[in-house]
Design an enzyme around this catalytic site. Structure first.
Site, PDB file in Angstrom:
ATOM      1  N   GLY A  58       0.843  -1.192   0.000  1.00  0.00           N
ATOM      2  CA  GLY A  58       0.000   0.000   0.000  1.00  0.00           C
ATOM      3  C   GLY A  58       0.870   1.231   0.000  1.00  0.00           C
ATOM      4  O   GLY A  58       2.099   1.132   0.011  1.00  0.00           O
ATOM      5  N   GLY A  59       0.228   2.357  -0.033  1.00  0.00           N
ATOM      6  CA  GLY A  59       0.966   3.603  -0.029  1.00  0.00           C
ATOM      7  C   GLY A  59       1.707   3.847   1.273  1.00  0.00           C
ATOM      8  O   GLY A  59       2.620   4.656   1.333  1.00  0.00           O
ATOM      9  N   PHE A  60       1.314   3.148   2.309  1.00  0.00           N
ATOM     10  CA  PHE A  60       1.900   3.458   3.603  1.00  0.00           C
ATOM     11  C   PHE A  60       2.795   2.340   4.112  1.00  0.00           C
ATOM     12  O   PHE A  60       3.310   2.401   5.206  1.00  0.00           O
ATOM     13  CB  PHE A  60       0.786   3.725   4.620  1.00  0.00           C
ATOM     14  CG  PHE A  60      -0.093   4.867   4.201  1.00  0.00           C
ATOM     15  CD1 PHE A  60       0.260   6.159   4.535  1.00  0.00           C
ATOM     16  CD2 PHE A  60      -1.235   4.650   3.459  1.00  0.00           C
ATOM     17  CE1 PHE A  60      -0.530   7.227   4.144  1.00  0.00           C
ATOM     18  CE2 PHE A  60      -2.023   5.706   3.060  1.00  0.00           C
ATOM     19  CZ  PHE A  60      -1.677   7.000   3.404  1.00  0.00           C
TER      20      PHE A  60
ATOM     21  N   VAL B  49       1.597  -4.917   3.286  1.00  0.00           N
ATOM     22  CA  VAL B  49       0.510  -5.551   4.026  1.00  0.00           C
ATOM     23  C   VAL B  49       0.702  -7.066   3.990  1.00  0.00           C
ATOM     24  O   VAL B  49       0.997  -7.632   2.941  1.00  0.00           O
ATOM     25  CB  VAL B  49      -0.855  -5.199   3.396  1.00  0.00           C
ATOM     26  CG1 VAL B  49      -1.981  -5.768   4.227  1.00  0.00           C
ATOM     27  CG2 VAL B  49      -0.999  -3.698   3.260  1.00  0.00           C
TER      28      VAL B  49
ATOM     29  N   ASP C  69      -6.447   9.731  -0.365  1.00  0.00           N
ATOM     30  CA  ASP C  69      -5.882   8.777  -1.314  1.00  0.00           C
ATOM     31  C   ASP C  69      -6.955   7.784  -1.768  1.00  0.00           C
ATOM     32  O   ASP C  69      -6.806   6.572  -1.641  1.00  0.00           O
ATOM     33  CB  ASP C  69      -4.687   8.052  -0.682  1.00  0.00           C
ATOM     34  CG  ASP C  69      -3.764   7.451  -1.747  1.00  0.00           C
ATOM     35  OD1 ASP C  69      -3.924   7.810  -2.936  1.00  0.00           O
ATOM     36  OD2 ASP C  69      -2.883   6.648  -1.395  1.00  0.00           O
TER      37      ASP C  69
END
Ligand code: NAG
Ligand code: NAG
Ligand code: NAG
Ligand code: NAG
Ligand code: NAG
Ligand code: NAG
Ligand code: NAG
Ligand code: NAG
Ligand code: NAG
Length: 821
Positions: free
Chosen positions: A501-503, A506, A619
């Site tokens: 993911g963007g952060f 996962v 987002d």
């Protein structure tokens, strides 16, 4: 000057003239001495020239009335005589011949006065900007702008020395430029200073002003440019609106927007995101908490040793059933879990050096000290213990708070039955309760036994505590605090990667109770433990059918992980786009696509408009719309943008945009902070992708090498809806009415001007077909569009990795309103 008798009340009055002068010069409506407004005459009012504001009596809980200046449409009230002072049904507001403006009760007593007798006051005017001015021959003698009550409006200068008041709460601005909220004029519970780089500036006479476009600014002669203190979430939008800054009765400061004539007000910024952090919100000895996912806080007593001061108003606080004076020597310390007491000087910090003073010492010290009423022990490893020596206690209880508090009471202890839970209120028989309690106890005994064995084998005392708490917390629906080790174990050392993911990455995992979860390993978190926990509690308090639920978190050393419920069908992008690498045979029928579009819209509506701490997602894209086993849409990754952006937006540059290219609203690229309308834009792009099965930024021959949105709009205008639809669907049964609605909603969402885009709740209505949708204007093809498509063509076909993110230091203020702690 020409005298015009315009007011029909003239007919009913024998004593006073109700006359209106139309000033030849400024067009202001003048009220002359000798005039009065009566509660009994509900049609009477003093109005500004264009009726933007009017002064008249408002009916509160009968039989009481207050004289207020209200905005067109009946709300909001921006000033009131005597700050909400009330009179009975025979009361009046009189502009006396002496020049004094007085609020008189039916009994004849003066309730409030402007104090302008014998100053030669010859007229009063209510200006178009809401200012009530009493003037003499030389000029203004008194004005409502200089004597604010609980609200300020645009064009009003709020200076040092002025105070907004609401009950025991007050708001003022200090010489240093700090904005403060205080309780009882003595306890500051919100103190927002200037950015430290600015605090070197020695302000001389700071003035706070609310701009009509929704920006709160600080002016000072020593500043070269005004400083922006806060943005309304809808700043720059709307034309015929009034914005106000109001200190509400709940002690929180909010910016509201009201559309002219509508009579409704919408909160667009709030000083304290967490209402429970308002000192004294629940009164003395009251404990503030939230009931499940409900956004409004509730006030309760710490235990059955207390009773409400006023059973009809929980905010009045609680008192001990037995006073401490009546049980000297027999006091006990009541334990309140996950609670703290808001600051109140004097407050002593015991043993800051001792690493672990221990919970019992913190309560024991307070019990032993006659001057101590309560204490708080931080269980965050710091071992800090705060002792309260003043007899006003403002409590806050939240499952995410890492502290335990104690209150001195007269024994025996009578703790509250259970913390408020969402599913409370089941009707069960007594014997069931007994059975449940017994089996729970048995379960715990077994569990404790197991724990003990486990402890002895592992020799890790502290870990067991964490596990025990985790279990309790999970049972209560609050986010579980996992240890890093536990998560390592449950993900088999981060073996099965679900995606990037963007952060952060996962991973799939399974908890000890076999629940399958998705564990997100956050990267680039700059915030401290406390801030992180606050964000986690915000995210976890956000429950909605169309939002992915946060199960728990881990915050240990530099590790920051979030544990989410697992979504069996992964993310929407896998079903929409044909990917070169993995020719996924997955295809969603139109009916599913429509439901997903609707579900995601509902999730976003909840984030924007319905939950306690409103969240701008920042987002929105198919990667962040997950599908459960029944293909219900669940929005994920909300609330994370804030975790990554501790930075002031004023110093943001174009190179630091967070969000995903293609979905970024034009205003982001123009360096303005994102608002909920930016999410609407991104969502609009997702709608287009749901219909077309193509990336919005892909430029191909099919779209005549134009942006998909521009091309699609033209095709739509030509009536070629079939040409836009995903080719893989064309042979299937498609509800063309739905497709049309989705496209219309899409074109509205991707309008260039944020104010032209609908709100998410409006989008839901559009999709549901509740109302007809007007024909949208063409999405603009202009200079702003160029950088988007340029970036897009340069990008690789897949971009769900974090490398596709351009860092965007979004303003925390604009994101969710300011939450300063
Ligand atoms: C009142 O409204 C008229 C017409 O809309 C406008 O021209 C005028 O400037 C307004 N007056 C004030 C004081 O705003
Ligand atoms: C106004 O008068 C009523 C009785 O007529 C009384 O009950 C009330 O307390 C008075 N209010 C004030 C503010 O004096
Ligand atoms: C008008 O009011 C000011 C005080 O605000 C006072 O100094 C001045 O003398 C007054 N002028 C007249 C003509 O009364
Ligand atoms: C507010 O302050 C500005 C600048 O000092 C001034 O021009 C303006 O007239 C003031 N507004 C009011 C209503 O006093
Ligand atoms: C507010 O402060 C005053 C003294 O400044 C004190 O007498 C009063 O009791 C306080 N109010 C409350 C509710 O504690
Ligand atoms: C102003 O606020 C900052 C926090 O934002 C605080 O550290 C500082 O002490 C405050 N200054 C004054 C004079 O209250
Ligand atoms: C700020 O100004 C005040 C009065 O003008 C002065 O007393 C003080 O020393 C100044 N502070 C700084 C840091 O310049
Ligand atoms: C919490 O909410 C539930 C309903 O969701 C309600 O039955 C219960 O009374 C509430 N608890 C409190 C303390 O307000
Ligand atoms: C304050 O401004 C400086 C630049 O002037 C910036 O680097 C810093 O991050 C800002 N700090 C805060 C807390 O906004």
């Amino acid at each position: 000057m020409k005298l015009q008798t315009r007011d029909h009340s003239l007919l009913h009055s024998f004593v006073f003239f109700f006359s209106t002068f139309i000033s030849a010069i400024a067009g202001t409506t003048t009220i002359s001495p000798g005039t009065a407004l009566y509660v009994s005459n509900t049609t009477q009012s003093w109005s500004s020239p264009n009726n933007t504001f009017s002064l008249h009596f408002l009916s509160l809980l009968p039989p009481s009335f207050t004289a207020a200046i209200v905005y067109s449409g009946g709300s909001p009230a921006v000033w009131s005589a005597g700050n909400g002072a009330t009179v009975d049904s025979a009361g009046s507001l009189r502009f006396l011949p002496s020049g004094n403006l007085v609020l008189v009760n039916g009994s004849g007593s003066t309730v409030w006065e402007s104090g302008t007798s014998d100053m030669g006051v010859s007229s009063a005017t209510l200006n178009e900007n809401g200012n009530l001015v009493l003037s003499n021959a030389t000029g203004s003698v008194w004005s409502s702008f200089d004597n604010p009550t609980d609200t300020i409006v645009p064009f009003q200068n709020f200076t040092t020395g002025m105070v907004l008041r609401s009950g025991l709460f007050s708001f003022s601005i200090l010489r240093s430029g700090n904005l403060t909220l205080k309780w009882n004029d003595s306890v500051p519970y919100w103190d927002q200073g200037l950015n430290s780089s600015m605090s070197a500036v020695n302000l001389s006479s700071p003035v706070l002003g609310l701009q009509q476009r929704g920006v709160l600014q600080l002016f000072d002669p020593n500043l070269s440019a005004p400083i922006v203190v806060a943005y309304s979430s809808d700043y720059g939008e709307g034309t015929d609106v009034l914005r106000v800054l109001k200190l509400d009765g709940d002690g929180n400061l909010r910016a509201y927007t009201s559309k002219r004539g509508s009579g409704t007000v919408v909160s667009r910024w709030v000083a304290l995101q967490d209402q429970c952090e308002v000192f004294g919100y629940c009164g003395d000895n009251g404990v503030c908490s939230y009931n499940g996912s409900r956004s409004d806080p509730i006030c309760r007593c710490p235990s059955q040793n207390f009773e409400m001061v006023d059973p009809n108003d929980s905010r009045k606080g609680c008192r001990r059933k037995v006073r401490l004076e009546d049980c000297v020597g027999k006091e006990a310390m009541l334990q309140v879990h996950h609670a703290r007491f808001l600051t109140y000087p004097p407050q002593f910090l015991i043993n800051p050096e001792v690493f672990f003073i221990g919970i019992s010492a913190c309560s024991g010290n307070c019990l032993a000290a006659g001057s101590c009423f309560a204490s708080t022990s931080l269980s965050d490893g710091s071992g800090l213990c705060y002792i309260k020596t003043t007899n006003f206690i403002s409590g806050y209880q939240n499952p995410a708070l890492p502290s335990t508090s104690y209150i001195k009471v007269c024994g025996p202890l009578a703790p509250n039955s259970a913390p408020p839970m969402e599913n409370a209120g089941w009707k069960v028989h007594g014997w069931v309760v007994v059975l449940v309690v017994l089996s729970t106890l048995l379960g715990f005994l077994v569990f404790e036994g197991g724990l003990w064995l486990w402890c002895c084998r592992n020799g890790k005392g502290l870990g067991s505590f964490a596990a025990q708490y985790a279990l309790l917390e999970y049972a209560s629906g609050a986010p579980v605090h996992f240890s890093y080790k536990e998560l390592q174990r449950s993900t088999k050392r981060f073996k099965e990667k679900l995606g990037d993911g963007g952060f952060g990455a996962v991973y799939k995992g399974a908890l000890t109770n076999q629940t399958v979860v998705a564990v997100k390993q956050l990267e680039g978190i700059h915030q401290g433990e406390k801030q992180f926990r606050m964000e986690v509690s915000t995210i976890s308090s956000t429950h909605h059918l169309n939002l992915v639920r946060l199960v728990g978190f881990c915050s240990e050393g530099h590790h920051r992980l979030l544990v989410y419920e697992f979504m069996k069908n992964g993310s929407l992008d896998k079903f929409l786009f044909v990917n070169e690498e993995q020719q996924s045979g997955k295809l969603l029928k139109w009916g599913y696509r429509f439901n997903i579009a609707l579900g995601a819209a509902k999730g976003l509506t909840y984030l924007h408009e319905e939950c306690r701490n409103c969240i701008v997602h920042c987002d929105v894209k198919p990667e962040n719309i997950l599908l459960d086993e029944n293909y219900n849409a669940k929005v994920s990754d909300f609330g994370l943008a804030k975790l990554l952006s501790p930075v002031d937006h004023r110093h943001r540059t174009l190179t630091t945009v967070r969000g995903t290219r293609g979905y970024l609203a034009p205003e982001w690229l123009a360096s303005l902070p994102p608002t909920s309308k930016s999410d609407v834009y991104s969502y609009g792009m997702v709608l287009l992708e749901i219909v077309s099965g193509r990336r919005n930024f892909e430029i191909s021959d099919e779209t005549s090498r134009r942006k998909l949105s521009i091309w699609a709009y033209d095709e739509f205008e030509k009536g070629n809806i079939m040409g836009i639809i995903d080719r893989r669907l064309v042979s299937q049964e498609i509800n063309m009415e739905q497709v049309k609605r989705v496209l219309l909603a899409c074109f509205w969402c991707i309008q260039e001007l944020p104010s032209q885009r609908p709100t998410m709740s409006k989008v839901v209505q559009m999709l549901e077909g509740v109302s007809d949708i007007e024909r949208p204007p063409a999405p603009k093809v202009n200079s702003n569009a160029t950088p988007i498509s340029t970036i897009a063509t340069a990008s690789a076909p897949t971009y769900s990795s974090s490398s596709s993110l351009i860092d965007f230091e979004a303003s925390p203020l604009a994101l969710e309103g300011a939450r300063r702690t």
